[in-house]
Design a protein around this motif. Structure first.
Motif, PDB file in Angstrom:
ATOM      1  N   GLY A   1       0.776  -1.230   0.000  1.00 41.82           N
ATOM      2  CA  GLY A   1       0.000   0.000   0.000  1.00 41.82           C
ATOM      3  C   GLY A   1       0.805   1.275   0.000  1.00 41.82           C
ATOM      4  O   GLY A   1       0.228   2.368   0.043  1.00 41.82           O
ATOM      5  N   VAL A   2       2.140   1.193  -0.046  1.00 42.18           N
ATOM      6  CA  VAL A   2       2.980   2.392   0.044  1.00 42.18           C
ATOM      7  C   VAL A   2       3.560   2.722  -1.326  1.00 42.18           C
ATOM      8  O   VAL A   2       4.098   1.846  -2.016  1.00 42.18           O
ATOM      9  N   LEU A   3       3.460   3.971  -1.700  1.00 42.67           N
ATOM     10  CA  LEU A   3       4.090   4.468  -2.925  1.00 42.67           C
ATOM     11  C   LEU A   3       4.672   5.842  -2.635  1.00 42.67           C
ATOM     12  O   LEU A   3       4.342   6.479  -1.630  1.00 42.67           O
ATOM     13  N   SER A   4       5.547   6.291  -3.495  1.00 41.99           N
ATOM     14  CA  SER A   4       6.060   7.648  -3.388  1.00 41.99           C
ATOM     15  C   SER A   4       6.183   8.243  -4.783  1.00 41.99           C
ATOM     16  O   SER A   4       6.194   7.510  -5.783  1.00 41.99           O
ATOM     17  N   PHE A   5       6.236   9.554  -4.837  1.00 45.36           N
ATOM     18  CA  PHE A   5       6.360  10.217  -6.133  1.00 45.36           C
ATOM     19  C   PHE A   5       7.064  11.552  -5.949  1.00 45.36           C
ATOM     20  O   PHE A   5       7.030  12.160  -4.878  1.00 45.36           O
ATOM     21  N   GLN A   6       7.735  11.968  -7.018  1.00 44.41           N
ATOM     22  CA  GLN A   6       8.394  13.257  -7.036  1.00 44.41           C
ATOM     23  C   GLN A   6       7.564  14.229  -7.857  1.00 44.41           C
ATOM     24  O   GLN A   6       7.166  13.912  -8.987  1.00 44.41           O
ATOM     25  N   VAL A   7       7.301  15.385  -7.270  1.00 47.38           N
ATOM     26  CA  VAL A   7       6.642  16.441  -8.036  1.00 47.38           C
ATOM     27  C   VAL A   7       7.717  17.257  -8.746  1.00 47.38           C
ATOM     28  O   VAL A   7       8.893  17.225  -8.384  1.00 47.38           O
ATOM     29  N   LYS A   8       7.314  17.949  -9.779  1.00 42.58           N
ATOM     30  CA  LYS A   8       8.245  18.826 -10.479  1.00 42.58           C
ATOM     31  C   LYS A   8       8.541  20.022  -9.596  1.00 42.58           C
ATOM     32  O   LYS A   8       7.631  20.694  -9.124  1.00 42.58           O
ATOM     33  N   GLY A   9       9.822  20.267  -9.356  1.00 37.97           N
ATOM     34  CA  GLY A   9      10.221  21.333  -8.455  1.00 37.97           C
ATOM     35  C   GLY A   9      11.053  20.773  -7.324  1.00 37.97           C
ATOM     36  O   GLY A   9      11.864  19.860  -7.511  1.00 37.97           O
ATOM     37  N   GLY A  10      10.860  21.317  -6.118  1.00 36.54           N
ATOM     38  CA  GLY A  10      11.642  20.899  -4.968  1.00 36.54           C
ATOM     39  C   GLY A  10      10.799  20.847  -3.720  1.00 36.54           C
ATOM     40  O   GLY A  10       9.612  20.504  -3.771  1.00 36.54           O
ATOM     41  N   ARG A  11      11.398  21.215  -2.585  1.00 34.05           N
ATOM     42  CA  ARG A  11      10.688  21.110  -1.314  1.00 34.05           C
ATOM     43  C   ARG A  11       9.457  21.999  -1.272  1.00 34.05           C
ATOM     44  O   ARG A  11       8.396  21.595  -0.771  1.00 34.05           O
ATOM     45  N   GLU A  12       9.557  23.214  -1.784  1.00 39.07           N
ATOM     46  CA  GLU A  12       8.412  24.132  -1.720  1.00 39.07           C
ATOM     47  C   GLU A  12       7.214  23.553  -2.457  1.00 39.07           C
ATOM     48  O   GLU A  12       6.073  23.605  -1.959  1.00 39.07           O
ATOM     49  N   GLU A  13       7.445  22.991  -3.629  1.00 41.39           N
ATOM     50  CA  GLU A  13       6.346  22.412  -4.403  1.00 41.39           C
ATOM     51  C   GLU A  13       5.781  21.176  -3.709  1.00 41.39           C
ATOM     52  O   GLU A  13       4.560  20.949  -3.686  1.00 41.39           O
ATOM     53  N   ALA A  14       6.656  20.354  -3.129  1.00 42.64           N
ATOM     54  CA  ALA A  14       6.187  19.159  -2.414  1.00 42.64           C
ATOM     55  C   ALA A  14       5.333  19.553  -1.217  1.00 42.64           C
ATOM     56  O   ALA A  14       4.273  18.965  -0.969  1.00 42.64           O
ATOM     57  N   TRP A  15       5.784  20.558  -0.471  1.00 43.56           N
ATOM     58  CA  TRP A  15       5.008  21.003   0.683  1.00 43.56           C
ATOM     59  C   TRP A  15       3.660  21.575   0.265  1.00 43.56           C
ATOM     60  O   TRP A  15       2.647  21.344   0.935  1.00 43.56           O
ATOM     61  N   ARG A  16       3.638  22.334  -0.837  1.00 42.32           N
ATOM     62  CA  ARG A  16       2.361  22.891  -1.297  1.00 42.32           C
ATOM     63  C   ARG A  16       1.393  21.770  -1.660  1.00 42.32           C
ATOM     64  O   ARG A  16       0.189  21.844  -1.362  1.00 42.32           O
ATOM     65  N   CYS A  17       1.917  20.748  -2.302  1.00 42.64           N
ATOM     66  CA  CYS A  17       1.076  19.608  -2.673  1.00 42.64           C
ATOM     67  C   CYS A  17       0.496  18.941  -1.430  1.00 42.64           C
ATOM     68  O   CYS A  17      -0.703  18.675  -1.346  1.00 42.64           O
ATOM     69  N   ILE A  18       1.347  18.683  -0.456  1.00 43.11           N
ATOM     70  CA  ILE A  18       0.895  18.021   0.773  1.00 43.11           C
ATOM     71  C   ILE A  18      -0.125  18.876   1.507  1.00 43.11           C
ATOM     72  O   ILE A  18      -1.173  18.387   1.948  1.00 43.11           O
ATOM     73  N   ASP A  19       0.163  20.156   1.641  1.00 43.83           N
ATOM     74  CA  ASP A  19      -0.711  21.043   2.421  1.00 43.83           C
ATOM     75  C   ASP A  19      -2.072  21.250   1.776  1.00 43.83           C
ATOM     76  O   ASP A  19      -3.043  21.607   2.465  1.00 43.83           O
ATOM     77  N   ALA A  20      -2.169  21.041   0.466  1.00 41.71           N
ATOM     78  CA  ALA A  20      -3.441  21.266  -0.223  1.00 41.71           C
ATOM     79  C   ALA A  20      -4.372  20.060  -0.139  1.00 41.71           C
ATOM     80  O   ALA A  20      -5.563  20.186  -0.459  1.00 41.71           O
ATOM     81  N   THR A  21      -3.874  18.906   0.278  1.00 40.17           N
ATOM     82  CA  THR A  21      -4.764  17.749   0.425  1.00 40.17           C
ATOM     83  C   THR A  21      -5.655  17.964   1.640  1.00 40.17           C
ATOM     84  O   THR A  21      -5.290  18.647   2.602  1.00 40.17           O
ATOM     85  N   ARG A  22      -6.843  17.356   1.618  1.00 40.50           N
ATOM     86  CA  ARG A  22      -7.810  17.573   2.685  1.00 40.50           C
ATOM     87  C   ARG A  22      -8.335  16.270   3.300  1.00 40.50           C
ATOM     88  O   ARG A  22      -8.921  16.290   4.381  1.00 40.50           O
ATOM     89  N   ILE A  23      -8.165  15.159   2.629  1.00 41.42           N
ATOM     90  CA  ILE A  23      -8.630  13.876   3.176  1.00 41.42           C
ATOM     91  C   ILE A  23      -7.473  13.115   3.810  1.00 41.42           C
ATOM     92  O   ILE A  23      -7.588  12.612   4.932  1.00 41.42           O
TER      93      ILE A  23
END
Length: 398
Positions: free
Chosen positions: A312-334
């Motif tokens: 059940g575990v996966l990982s992925f890289q977003v385009k960009g760096g830490r700032e983009e990864a944090w924005r992605c994480i912070d925008a999730t709601r569930i």
């Protein structure tokens, strides 16, 4: 009782997950009882002496003998196909107990670079203080494992699939390297559990679990387990008896309940994770997806051979760096922003600043932990809702 008398001899994993380790008391209970007692009463002074010395079987003190913990130990041993198991206070306590029981000053350990950050710290920061030499080897570089073996090598330690990049170790090949040596192959089977992978059948000597994860399945309790041959487990019990990193009876009971549904949950986690991994590959904000269920994953063929599903575990890289990864994480709601995994609730985390945050920048580079990496442990929610939540996160990546 002979093997032919054992009603669970040859039983399937589903049956073992529900029935193994049950010893009913005179009360005739159907569900396993919780023995919340610190000590036990003896029939006589001679009986007490015999139990303390080990000449007579029975409970002594709940630091290392408790009926509820024993039920859990017997069940996880049956599921893994091991002779015995030892329950511990956490997954890290399971690793520590194994090392302290089986290593001494002057011994050498080969450990994969692709392990949980705290595991790296245990080996690199603490075991070395006691004269144990440790070398870290790329998980997939079999030649480096072979070349790294010394006469003093006593343990080879791997996670497979690895955390968080889901790289897959060839358990049979690593086991073959230890043939004719004093080294033991120790496999952390946390991500797959015995529902999807049984390392002992592939040649491993010892299996480690963080029971906190999928063995529980609902994020309720902390615990660990060591599974292997009876002689090695006796050494681990001796360490437990002396030093006390003990599993609590209540937690053992919770893990027993979790094991009853283990295969069903692991298959559901795996189905949804594969669905999400395939979907993530199509998203323009995603640079790369790490999941062994993908045909594009370098470990896919091997995982297909030694696992029944991909976890059940996966990982992925977003385009960009830490700032983009944090924005992605912070925008999730569930999804829950937490470092735990193996829960019915999906979790999302940034490994470089949490689970692997105590590693040096150089160690993170060696382990492949990029600032743009996000780890998702896919839970049991409806997969379409999880995709929608991840879409919210990806929409925040610009």
């Amino acid at each position: 009782m002979t093997p032919n008398d054992d009603p669970l001899a040859g039983a399937h994993l589903d049956t073992l997950g529900i029935r193994a380790g049950i010893t009913r008391t005179a009360e005739g209970e159907h569900s396993e009882p919780i023995f919340t007692t610190s000590s036990y009463v003896f029939d006589s002074a001679a009986d007490a002496a015999a139990r303390f010395s080990g000449d007579s079987p029975g409970n002594v003190y709940s630091r290392y003998t408790n009926p509820t913990v024993r039920s859990f130990e017997q069940r996880i041993a049956a599921l893994e196909g091991g002779e015995a198991a030892v329950g511990t206070a956490s997954g890290m306590a399971a690793i520590l107990s194994t090392c302290m029981a089986l290593l001494k000053s002057g011994d050498h350990v080969l450990c994969s670079r692709d392990v949980f950050g705290t595991t790296t710290n245990l080996f690199a920061r603490y075991l070395v203080k006691f004269g144990v030499a440790v070398d870290f080897v790329p998980l997939l570089a079999l030649d480096q494992w072979r070349d790294g073996l010394r006469q003093e090598t006593k343990l080879l330690f791997v996670e497979t699939p690895s955390n968080p990049l889901c790289e897959v170790a060839d358990i049979r090949a690593l086991a073959e390297l230890t043939r004719g040596t004093d080294a033991l192959l120790v496999v952390d089977n946390c991500f797959c559990t015995p529902a999807l992978q049984r390392p002992l059948e592939l040649g491993a000597d010892i299996v480690i679990h963080s029971a906190t994860k999928y063995l529980d399945g609902q994020g309720r309790c902390v615990g660990g387990a060591v599974v292997g041959g009876a002689a090695h487990m006796a050494e681990v019990v001796t360490f437990l008896r002396t030093c006390g990193p003990t599993m609590s009876p209540f937690n053992a009971w919770v893990f027993l309940k979790g094991l009853e549904t283990l295969r069903l949950r692991m298959e559901a986690h795996s189905r949804s994770a594969l669905d999400i991994a395939l979907w993530l590959q199509q998203q323009p904000q995603v640079e790369r997806v790490f999941y062994a269920g993908l045909p594009s994953h370098p470990g896919h063929a091997l995982a297909t051979q030694q696992q029944s599903a991909f976890g059940g575990v996966l990982s992925f890289q977003v385009k960009g760096g830490r700032e983009e990864a944090w924005r992605c994480i912070d925008a999730t709601r569930i999804m829950s922003l937490t470092a735990n995994l193996g829960d019915a609730k999906s979790t999302i985390v940034h490994p470089a600043t949490t689970t692997h945050g105590r590693l040096t920048p150089e160690q993170r580079v060696e382990a492949g932990i990029a600032d743009s990496l996000i780890r998702v442990a896919v839970g049991l929610e409806h997969v379409d809702d999880l995709k929608a939540d991840l879409q919210r996160g990806l929409d925040a990546v610009v």
